[in-house]
Design an enzyme around this catalytic site. Structure first.
Site, PDB file in Angstrom:
ATOM      1  N   LYS A 222     -17.320  25.163  43.497  1.00 14.33           N
ATOM      2  CA  LYS A 222     -18.647  25.588  43.040  1.00 14.33           C
ATOM      3  C   LYS A 222     -19.156  24.466  42.149  1.00 14.33           C
ATOM      4  O   LYS A 222     -18.676  24.283  41.030  1.00 14.33           O
ATOM      5  CB  LYS A 222     -18.589  26.900  42.256  1.00 14.33           C
ATOM      6  CG  LYS A 222     -19.995  27.427  41.987  1.00 14.33           C
ATOM      7  CD  LYS A 222     -20.101  28.333  40.798  1.00 14.33           C
ATOM      8  CE  LYS A 222     -20.147  27.609  39.494  1.00 14.33           C
ATOM      9  NZ  LYS A 222     -21.298  26.676  39.312  1.00 14.33           N
TER      10      LYS A 222
ATOM     11  N   GLU B 218     -10.410  20.743  31.948  1.00 17.14           N
ATOM     12  CA  GLU B 218     -10.974  19.596  31.218  1.00 17.14           C
ATOM     13  C   GLU B 218     -12.153  20.154  30.430  1.00 17.14           C
ATOM     14  O   GLU B 218     -13.197  20.440  31.008  1.00 17.14           O
ATOM     15  CB  GLU B 218     -11.461  18.517  32.188  1.00 17.14           C
ATOM     16  CG  GLU B 218     -10.391  17.945  33.087  1.00 17.14           C
ATOM     17  CD  GLU B 218      -9.381  17.070  32.358  1.00 17.14           C
ATOM     18  OE1 GLU B 218      -9.497  16.901  31.129  1.00 17.14           O
ATOM     19  OE2 GLU B 218      -8.460  16.579  33.020  1.00 17.14           O
TER      20      GLU B 218
ATOM     21  N   CYS C  78     -18.322  14.470  27.816  1.00 19.77           N
ATOM     22  CA  CYS C  78     -17.299  15.131  26.987  1.00 19.77           C
ATOM     23  C   CYS C  78     -16.575  14.133  26.090  1.00 19.77           C
ATOM     24  O   CYS C  78     -16.021  14.512  25.069  1.00 19.77           O
ATOM     25  CB  CYS C  78     -16.327  15.915  27.854  1.00 19.77           C
ATOM     26  SG  CYS C  78     -15.721  14.976  29.251  1.00 19.77           S
TER      27      CYS C  78
ATOM     28  N   GLU D 221     -19.845  20.756  19.220  1.00 18.18           N
ATOM     29  CA  GLU D 221     -20.138  19.591  20.062  1.00 18.18           C
ATOM     30  C   GLU D 221     -21.633  19.550  20.377  1.00 18.18           C
ATOM     31  O   GLU D 221     -22.156  20.497  20.968  1.00 18.18           O
ATOM     32  CB  GLU D 221     -19.344  19.754  21.358  1.00 18.18           C
ATOM     33  CG  GLU D 221     -19.507  18.637  22.339  1.00 18.18           C
ATOM     34  CD  GLU D 221     -18.810  18.928  23.668  1.00 18.18           C
ATOM     35  OE1 GLU D 221     -18.507  20.101  23.962  1.00 18.18           O
ATOM     36  OE2 GLU D 221     -18.572  17.962  24.412  1.00 18.18           O
TER      37      GLU D 221
HETATM   38  P1  NAD Z   1     -21.855  26.447  30.188  1.00 18.86           P
HETATM   39  O1  NAD Z   1     -20.552  26.473  29.496  1.00 18.86           O
HETATM   40  O2  NAD Z   1     -22.537  27.743  30.475  1.00 18.86           O
HETATM   41  O3  NAD Z   1     -21.738  25.680  31.600  1.00 18.86           O
HETATM   42  C1  NAD Z   1     -20.933  24.536  31.788  1.00 18.86           C
HETATM   43  C2  NAD Z   1     -20.563  24.507  33.278  1.00 18.86           C
HETATM   44  O4  NAD Z   1     -19.719  25.600  33.560  1.00 18.86           O
HETATM   45  C3  NAD Z   1     -21.761  24.662  34.210  1.00 18.86           C
HETATM   46  O5  NAD Z   1     -21.644  23.754  35.273  1.00 18.86           O
HETATM   47  C4  NAD Z   1     -21.684  26.093  34.719  1.00 18.86           C
HETATM   48  O6  NAD Z   1     -22.127  26.217  36.058  1.00 18.86           O
HETATM   49  C5  NAD Z   1     -20.215  26.391  34.638  1.00 18.86           C
HETATM   50  N1  NAD Z   1     -19.953  27.796  34.326  1.00 18.86           N
HETATM   51  C6  NAD Z   1     -20.524  28.524  33.347  1.00 18.86           C
HETATM   52  N2  NAD Z   1     -20.033  29.795  33.344  1.00 18.86           N
HETATM   53  C7  NAD Z   1     -19.135  29.845  34.359  1.00 18.86           C
HETATM   54  C8  NAD Z   1     -18.283  30.863  34.877  1.00 18.86           C
HETATM   55  N3  NAD Z   1     -18.233  32.095  34.327  1.00 18.86           N
HETATM   56  N4  NAD Z   1     -17.500  30.566  35.929  1.00 18.86           N
HETATM   57  C9  NAD Z   1     -17.508  29.331  36.486  1.00 18.86           C
HETATM   58  N5  NAD Z   1     -18.279  28.324  36.037  1.00 18.86           N
HETATM   59  C10 NAD Z   1     -19.085  28.567  34.976  1.00 18.86           C
HETATM   60  O7  NAD Z   1     -22.818  25.641  29.301  1.00 18.86           O
HETATM   61  P2  NAD Z   1     -24.000  24.657  29.557  1.00 18.86           P
HETATM   62  O8  NAD Z   1     -25.177  25.106  28.774  1.00 18.86           O
HETATM   63  O9  NAD Z   1     -24.226  24.389  31.016  1.00 18.86           O
HETATM   64  O10 NAD Z   1     -23.383  23.393  28.873  1.00 18.86           O
HETATM   65  C11 NAD Z   1     -23.164  23.493  27.486  1.00 18.86           C
HETATM   66  C12 NAD Z   1     -21.821  23.086  27.077  1.00 18.86           C
HETATM   67  O11 NAD Z   1     -20.914  22.899  28.151  1.00 18.86           O
HETATM   68  C13 NAD Z   1     -21.882  21.739  26.399  1.00 18.86           C
HETATM   69  O12 NAD Z   1     -22.156  21.914  25.047  1.00 18.86           O
HETATM   70  C14 NAD Z   1     -20.542  21.155  26.638  1.00 18.86           C
HETATM   71  O13 NAD Z   1     -19.671  21.513  25.606  1.00 18.86           O
HETATM   72  C15 NAD Z   1     -20.036  21.837  27.865  1.00 18.86           C
HETATM   73  N6  NAD Z   1     -19.942  20.945  29.030  1.00 18.86           N
HETATM   74  C16 NAD Z   1     -18.865  20.151  29.077  1.00 18.86           C
HETATM   75  C17 NAD Z   1     -18.717  19.294  30.142  1.00 18.86           C
HETATM   76  C18 NAD Z   1     -17.527  18.382  30.216  1.00 18.86           C
HETATM   77  O14 NAD Z   1     -17.597  17.370  30.907  1.00 18.86           O
HETATM   78  N7  NAD Z   1     -16.414  18.717  29.590  1.00 18.86           N
HETATM   79  C19 NAD Z   1     -19.674  19.268  31.133  1.00 18.86           C
HETATM   80  C20 NAD Z   1     -20.792  20.122  31.057  1.00 18.86           C
HETATM   81  C21 NAD Z   1     -20.898  20.972  29.985  1.00 18.86           C
END
Ligand code: NAD
Length: 476
Positions: free
Chosen positions: A171, A246, A280, A377
């Site tokens: 996904k 990760e 990240c 973060e």
């Molecule tokens: P989020 O945590 O809602 O989403 C992050 C990712 O996780 C998205 O691609 C989303 O589709 C997926 N996701 C969310 N809920 C999920 C679930 N229940 N099951 C499977 N996948 C799910 O937050 P956001 O607003 O999109 O991003 C905010 C935070 O996410 C950032 O502050 C950062 O900390 C983190 N982030 C980290 C990375 C990384 O490379 N480690 C990448 C993107 C976001």
């Protein structure tokens, strides 16, 4: 310029009745409509992945590598087309999108090579007995990739799984679907058998909640926030399913008194704004020795102010918008909170007027420890620069957050480097550079930044199980 958006299930492109818009974050215009997978689409993806695994696990590692390398070559050939769609859906400058495509291909190339080196071992045993260790693919992988690197993040998970002989249901991020779909097209054209790679989109919570508990799924591989990672880990644990996580970071940068202050500051400001800070491993908390603090902060602020911000499609742009409308209010709140608690705003701090989810390159100075940004973060173009009195002080501050992904230091003192290697609580430490990893080096976190490693010789371990075989030559 932007591809038609579909699901990819059992080797076929599929539309569904229900869809959602994909928005260009620089212009707020709709780029296309993305189909949402229904439960019946997910059931089809699960069956396809089971069949794909049965077939792919028997393909020789050399033949698996050949297919993966062919797909990587196609991605390199199509670099301009893929990079353009990444810039349109994500906002990053085209130059950075091109580098991302190359990096994605490199992930595939590295893991293709590793496919042929998943050696077992023979353990010495008594005469008439043989102990042998075999590495075998774990099975169907449910993978979830985020929006900050629309192409290299899915490539990394697909590379690990396919090189190991696993099949995947990925996904990818709904905001940035084109990167993953370009990878699927490259694999389809490279001759990957149907069902080995499946790509779905929809409601993230519904998809993970439906797919992870299903019996064939043997590994959950996720990159994203710590809170979602924790939720998926708990879900996986209820079904005794392994996880590769990760998660977030809040990288410290320790600037010692012996460094070339101006060069370190300029590289810090450039690197902080890369990908609009949505990385990240992004350097965020700059702990600078008090004797060089003023010079460092001045050079950093000057370079940050000079960052060329705009639509990533325009030549010369160094920083695009944030990738979605969620980041801007979060960043605004974090900056306002820090300033209200006594921080000095060196530059930026606001969303500029006009269209697009832009946020100014921002530097906060002398930020009190109780400001939320010191532990949350930002995941955006915001740097914090604080003075420290000693290396002890810097290490104590650096380790004061739950995260432990990347850490950086600028020094040439051997005694300092020795202590940093021993004491900094991170999975990746870089000295005198703000690059965190390469395909051939293991990448991952400690503490709340996750577990498991991607890349390096460790990368395929997550996707494989260990089987010990005791063969008694005669019945004992
Ligand atoms: P989020 O945590 O809602 O989403 C992050 C990712 O996780 C998205 O691609 C989303 O589709 C997926 N996701 C969310 N809920 C999920 C679930 N229940 N099951 C499977 N996948 C799910 O937050 P956001 O607003 O999109 O991003 C905010 C935070 O996410 C950032 O502050 C950062 O900390 C983190 N982030 C980290 C990375 C990384 O490379 N480690 C990448 C993107 C976001």
């Amino acid at each position: 310029m932007y591809p038609d958006l579909n699901l990819f299930i059992a080797g076929e492109w599929r539309k569904t009745g229900s869809d959602m818009p994909v928005i260009n974050p620089a212009t707020e215009e709709e780029l296309g409509r993305l189909p949402r997978a229904s439960q019946s689409d997910l059931d089809d993806a699960l069956s396809a992945a089971v069949q794909g695994f049965e077939l792919w696990k028997h393909v020789s590692p050399r033949d698996r590598a050949t297919t993966i390398l062919r797909a990587a070559a196609l991605m390199r050939e199509r670099r301009e087309e893929i990079a353009t769609s990444i810039t349109l859906e994500h906002g990053k400058p085209l130059k950075q999108a091109r580098l991302e495509v190359t990096r994605g291909a490199e992930f595939l190339e590295w893991d293709a090579g590793e496919a042929m080196r998943t050696y077992g071992r023979i353990i010495p045993a008594a005469r008439g007995h043989k102990f042998a260790v075999h590495h075998q693919p774990v099975g169907v992988v449910a993978a979830f990739s985020p929006w900050n690197f629309p192409m290299s993040q899915p490539a990394r998970k697909i590379a690990g799984a396919l090189a190991s002989g696993c099949s995947v249901i990925l996904k990818a991020a709904e905001e940035t679907p084109a990167g993953a779909l370009h990878i699927a097209r490259a694999f389809q054209d490279a001759g990957l058998p149907p069902g080995v790679l499946n790509i779905v989109f929809g409601n993230p919570t519904e998809i993970s909640g439906y797919v992870i508990p299903k019996d064939p799924v043997r590994l959950v591989a996720f990159t994203g926030s710590t809170s979602v990672g924790r939720h998926l880990t708990m879900l996986a644990a209820q079904h005794d399913t392994r996880v590769l996580m990760e998660l977030g970071g809040h990288a410290p940068v320790i600037v010692c008194e012996d460094t070339d202050v101006r060069s370190a500051a300029v590289s810090g400001a450039i690197r902080k704004m890369r990908n609009t800070g949505q990385v990240c491993t992004s350097p965020t908390r700059f702990f600078t020795h008090e004797s060089v603090f003023d010079a460092y902060a001045a050079a950093f602020v000057e370079r940050a102010k000079g960052t060329v911000v705009g639509n990533g499609m325009d030549a010369g742009v160094e920083m695009g918008p944030t990738a979605n409308d969620r980041r801007v209010p979060v960043l605004t709140d974090l900056v306002e909170d820090a300033v209200a608690k006594g921080a000095t705003l060196g530059t930026g701090g606001r969303r500029p007027a006009g269209k697009g989810y832009f946020f100014q390159p921002t530097v906060l100075l002398n930020v009190p420890e109780n400001a939320r940004i010191m532990t949350a973060e930002p995941f955006g173009p915001v740097a914090v620069i604080n003075p420290v009195t000693s290396l002890d002080h810097a290490i104590e501050r650096a380790n004061s957050v739950p995260y432990g992904l990347a850490g950086y230091a600028f020094t040439n003192r051997a005694d300092y480097i020795d202590r940093l290697v021993d004491e900094l609580e991170v999975g990746n430490l870089s000295i005198n550079t703000l690059e965190a990893s390469m395909p051939e080096t293991p990448f991952g976190g400690v503490k709340s930044s996750g577990y498991g490693r991607e890349g390096g010789t460790e990368g395929l371990d997550n996707y494989m199980t260990v089987k010990n075989v005791w063969h008694a030559v005669a019945i004992a």
